[in-house]
Design a protein around this motif. Structure first.
Motif, PDB file in Angstrom:
ATOM      1  N   GLU A   1       0.709  11.247 -10.347  1.00 24.52           N
ATOM      2  CA  GLU A   1      -0.286  12.380 -10.252  1.00 24.52           C
ATOM      3  C   GLU A   1       0.606  13.910 -10.581  1.00 24.52           C
ATOM      4  O   GLU A   1      -0.043  14.571 -11.413  1.00 24.52           O
ATOM      5  CB  GLU A   1      -1.069  12.582  -9.058  1.00 24.52           C
ATOM      6  N   ALA A   2       1.723  13.848 -10.125  1.00 21.61           N
ATOM      7  CA  ALA A   2       2.559  15.110 -10.101  1.00 21.61           C
ATOM      8  C   ALA A   2       3.192  15.177 -11.528  1.00 21.61           C
ATOM      9  O   ALA A   2       3.314  16.226 -12.096  1.00 21.61           O
ATOM     10  CB  ALA A   2       3.726  15.006  -9.378  1.00 21.61           C
ATOM     11  N   ASN A   3       3.497  13.990 -12.279  1.00 18.86           N
ATOM     12  CA  ASN A   3       3.904  14.127 -13.576  1.00 18.86           C
ATOM     13  C   ASN A   3       2.840  13.650 -14.805  1.00 18.86           C
ATOM     14  O   ASN A   3       3.284  13.079 -15.754  1.00 18.86           O
ATOM     15  CB  ASN A   3       4.985  13.131 -13.830  1.00 18.86           C
ATOM     16  N   ARG A   4       1.511  13.766 -14.479  1.00 16.57           N
ATOM     17  CA  ARG A   4       0.499  13.160 -15.310  1.00 16.57           C
ATOM     18  C   ARG A   4       0.458  13.982 -16.558  1.00 16.57           C
ATOM     19  O   ARG A   4       0.295  13.167 -17.590  1.00 16.57           O
ATOM     20  CB  ARG A   4      -0.959  13.623 -14.766  1.00 16.57           C
ATOM     21  N   ASP A   5       0.609  14.917 -16.761  1.00 12.52           N
ATOM     22  CA  ASP A   5       0.690  15.703 -18.299  1.00 12.52           C
ATOM     23  C   ASP A   5       1.755  14.882 -18.940  1.00 12.52           C
ATOM     24  O   ASP A   5       1.536  14.765 -20.429  1.00 12.52           O
ATOM     25  CB  ASP A   5       0.905  17.144 -18.150  1.00 12.52           C
ATOM     26  N   GLU A   6       2.858  14.884 -18.502  1.00 13.68           N
ATOM     27  CA  GLU A   6       3.936  14.220 -19.140  1.00 13.68           C
ATOM     28  C   GLU A   6       3.865  12.990 -19.583  1.00 13.68           C
ATOM     29  O   GLU A   6       3.849  12.157 -20.698  1.00 13.68           O
ATOM     30  CB  GLU A   6       5.359  14.125 -18.413  1.00 13.68           C
ATOM     31  N   LEU A   7       3.227  12.023 -18.614  1.00 13.61           N
ATOM     32  CA  LEU A   7       2.742  10.614 -18.858  1.00 13.61           C
ATOM     33  C   LEU A   7       1.709  10.283 -19.653  1.00 13.61           C
ATOM     34  O   LEU A   7       1.913   9.402 -20.557  1.00 13.61           O
ATOM     35  CB  LEU A   7       2.717  10.033 -17.359  1.00 13.61           C
TER      36      LEU A   7
ATOM     37  N   ALA B   1       0.744  -1.197  -0.127  1.00 15.84           N
ATOM     38  CA  ALA B   1      -0.204   0.152   0.040  1.00 15.84           C
ATOM     39  C   ALA B   1       0.893   1.114   0.039  1.00 15.84           C
ATOM     40  O   ALA B   1       0.519   2.379  -0.696  1.00 15.84           O
ATOM     41  CB  ALA B   1      -1.172  -0.180   1.126  1.00 15.84           C
ATOM     42  N   GLU B   2       1.954   1.273   0.988  1.00 14.49           N
ATOM     43  CA  GLU B   2       2.762   2.374   0.656  1.00 14.49           C
ATOM     44  C   GLU B   2       3.624   2.609  -0.706  1.00 14.49           C
ATOM     45  O   GLU B   2       3.499   3.745  -1.010  1.00 14.49           O
ATOM     46  CB  GLU B   2       3.890   2.075   1.809  1.00 14.49           C
ATOM     47  N   ILE B   3       3.976   1.512  -1.182  1.00 14.44           N
ATOM     48  CA  ILE B   3       4.714   1.806  -2.536  1.00 14.44           C
ATOM     49  C   ILE B   3       3.446   2.304  -3.689  1.00 14.44           C
ATOM     50  O   ILE B   3       3.774   2.878  -4.236  1.00 14.44           O
ATOM     51  CB  ILE B   3       5.216   0.413  -2.816  1.00 14.44           C
ATOM     52  N   GLN B   4       2.304   1.760  -3.586  1.00 17.07           N
ATOM     53  CA  GLN B   4       1.386   2.014  -4.564  1.00 17.07           C
ATOM     54  C   GLN B   4       1.070   3.482  -4.109  1.00 17.07           C
ATOM     55  O   GLN B   4       1.010   4.338  -5.312  1.00 17.07           O
ATOM     56  CB  GLN B   4       0.127   1.329  -4.223  1.00 17.07           C
ATOM     57  N   GLN B   5       0.865   3.967  -3.054  1.00 19.31           N
ATOM     58  CA  GLN B   5       0.725   5.471  -2.699  1.00 19.31           C
ATOM     59  C   GLN B   5       1.899   6.393  -3.272  1.00 19.31           C
ATOM     60  O   GLN B   5       1.537   7.440  -3.816  1.00 19.31           O
ATOM     61  CB  GLN B   5       0.424   5.580  -1.153  1.00 19.31           C
ATOM     62  N   GLY B   6       3.066   5.819  -3.227  1.00 19.36           N
ATOM     63  CA  GLY B   6       4.235   6.658  -3.411  1.00 19.36           C
ATOM     64  C   GLY B   6       4.125   6.768  -5.231  1.00 19.36           C
ATOM     65  O   GLY B   6       4.463   7.859  -5.512  1.00 19.36           O
ATOM     66  N   ILE B   7       3.824   5.696  -5.863  1.00 15.28           N
ATOM     67  CA  ILE B   7       3.765   5.680  -7.239  1.00 15.28           C
ATOM     68  C   ILE B   7       3.149   6.585  -7.756  1.00 15.28           C
ATOM     69  O   ILE B   7       3.008   7.308  -8.539  1.00 15.28           O
ATOM     70  CB  ILE B   7       3.643   4.202  -7.684  1.00 15.28           C
TER      71      ILE B   7
END
Length: 173
Positions: A78-84, A67-73
């Motif tokens: 979300e911070a890089n959504r436009d690029e992705l 759960a911690e890793i999923q949240q970090g990903i």
């Protein structure tokens, strides 16, 4: 060429008692078998409980890490959504070892206080949002079976007899 229908035949009975004494002995034997089944099921459930308990702490630790890793990903994505997503043109981004996706759920409706909502819809003359379900009242048919006996599609089943064998058990207090 028409194929003949295959008839399903009951398997031949292998064991048939021949006397009252044999029936009594067979019922005792049946009781022994049923008690052994209960013992084996209890033993199996005890072992399953032990196995579950031995793995539960490791499973909980791994679930927490996951759960911690999923949240970090998700935070990074979300911070890089436009690029992705190529400025929102696609909803999936391939990251070599896996992909991330953004999906819109279909609309859903949650109703709390059903009776109040139905009353309000009726007051607002919005009956089209109220579903009326018609179904046959089987209890009423059984109470007046002779009235509907001629109606096609209705069959009244009665005088059906079941056979049961109940070995005596002594309960320990």
């Amino acid at each position: 060429m028409i194929k003949a229908k295959k008839r399903i035949k009951a398997t031949a009975s292998i064991y048939v008692v021949q006397s009252k004494k044999q029936a009594s002995e067979a019922i005792k034997y049946l009781g022994d078998i049923q008690r052994e089944l209960i013992r084996l099921e209890a033993e199996m459930n005890d072992k399953i409980a032990e196995i579950t308990a031995s793995y539960s702490s490791n499973i909980e630790v791994l679930k927490k890490k996951s759960a911690e890793i999923q949240q970090g990903i998700q935070i990074w994505c979300e911070a890089n959504r436009d690029e992705l997503t190529n400025n929102g043109k696609v909803k999936t981004a391939n990251l070599v070892t896996g992909e991330v996706q953004w999906r819109n759920r279909p609309p859903s409706c949650v109703i709390r206080g059903v009776e109040t909502v139905i009353e309000t819809l009726k007051k607002l003359n919005l009956e089209r949002f109220i579903r009326t379900k018609e179904e046959v009242n089987k209890e009423a048919i059984l109470n007046e079976a002779n009235v509907v006996a001629h109606v096609p599609g209705i069959t009244i089943k009665k005088d059906v007899e079941d056979f049961a064998i109940v070995p005596f058990e002594q309960e320990v207090i």
